[in-house]
Design an enzyme around this catalytic site. Sequence first.
Site, mmCIF file in Angstrom:
data_model
loop_
_atom_site.group_PDB
_atom_site.id
_atom_site.type_symbol
_atom_site.label_atom_id
_atom_site.label_comp_id
_atom_site.label_asym_id
_atom_site.label_seq_id
_atom_site.Cartn_x
_atom_site.Cartn_y
_atom_site.Cartn_z
ATOM 1 N N LYS A 83 0.851 -1.191 0.000
ATOM 2 C CA LYS A 83 0.000 0.000 0.000
ATOM 3 C C LYS A 83 0.885 1.240 0.000
ATOM 4 O O LYS A 83 1.746 1.411 0.872
ATOM 5 C CB LYS A 83 -0.893 -0.041 1.252
ATOM 6 C CG LYS A 83 -2.241 0.608 1.064
ATOM 7 C CD LYS A 83 -3.151 0.259 2.229
ATOM 8 C CE LYS A 83 -4.412 1.076 2.184
ATOM 9 N NZ LYS A 83 -5.192 0.928 3.413
HETATM 10 O O1 G3P Z 1 -7.913 1.771 4.943
HETATM 11 C C1 G3P Z 1 -8.126 3.091 4.596
HETATM 12 C C2 G3P Z 1 -9.509 3.623 4.853
HETATM 13 O O2 G3P Z 1 -10.464 2.633 4.688
HETATM 14 C C3 G3P Z 1 -9.635 4.458 6.074
HETATM 15 O O3 G3P Z 1 -10.967 4.694 6.469
HETATM 16 O O4 G3P Z 1 -12.636 5.478 8.118
HETATM 17 O O5 G3P Z 1 -10.207 6.039 8.457
HETATM 18 O O6 G3P Z 1 -11.521 7.144 6.664
HETATM 19 P P1 G3P Z 1 -11.352 5.917 7.479
#
Ligand code: G3P
Length: 214
Positions: A83
């Site tokens: 990633k």
């Molecule tokens: O893995 C990255 C992403 O899904 C993060 O989500 O909820 O932290 O914006 P969030």
Amino acid sequence: MKIFIDSADISEIREAARMGAVDGVTTNPSLVAKTGRKYLDVVKEICELVDGPISAEVLGISYEDILREGREWAAIHKNIVVKVPLIVEGLKAVRTLTNEGIKTNVTLCFSASQAMLAAKAGATYISPFVGRLDDISEDGMALIDQIVTIYRNYHYKTEVLVASVRHPIHVTQAATLGADVCTIPFKVIEQLAKHPLTDLGLAKFLEDAKKIPR
Ligand code: G3P
């Protein structure tokens, strides 16, 4: 649409896998920090649990550091997807990693132009963050629509991986728009299974079943 779980919590991943709901796993530094464990240990354990793409994020931000970390991640298991943040140095590293046959997931995507560059760099996945766009009063799912359309128009091979999912509507919209993958927090995976009419209907069936002569 493939479903990945967006988690670094082993018990959550195990539980979702038992439901048959896990085609892969995405992690990020924030999710791993919550576990209090080393990133490498967490990812190794996930690789033993799930036989599908496992995204592990680099922490460096220079081309050299991203490349070195990406190669290190890729060496630990065949299912690792590196990633990489959507920055210029990251795109350069994605190009090199792709040339070496290493799979990548370009993360922190917030625009269609960024997604186009990730595809040109040869990314395996692009991760647009829909919830974080919604948070600032932009339309996260409209971005998915744009990226899916652009990738289809030009036959880009990069898969659209919907990230930053906050609720079941994000998931059904992602599937309706033709996204390849949706990475979903465990809480939302549980919500996907629930419906109040299912609970009411089951309660009635169980009540009526008591009236059936044995
Ligand atoms: O893995 C990255 C992403 O899904 C993060 O989500 O909820 O932290 O914006 P969030």
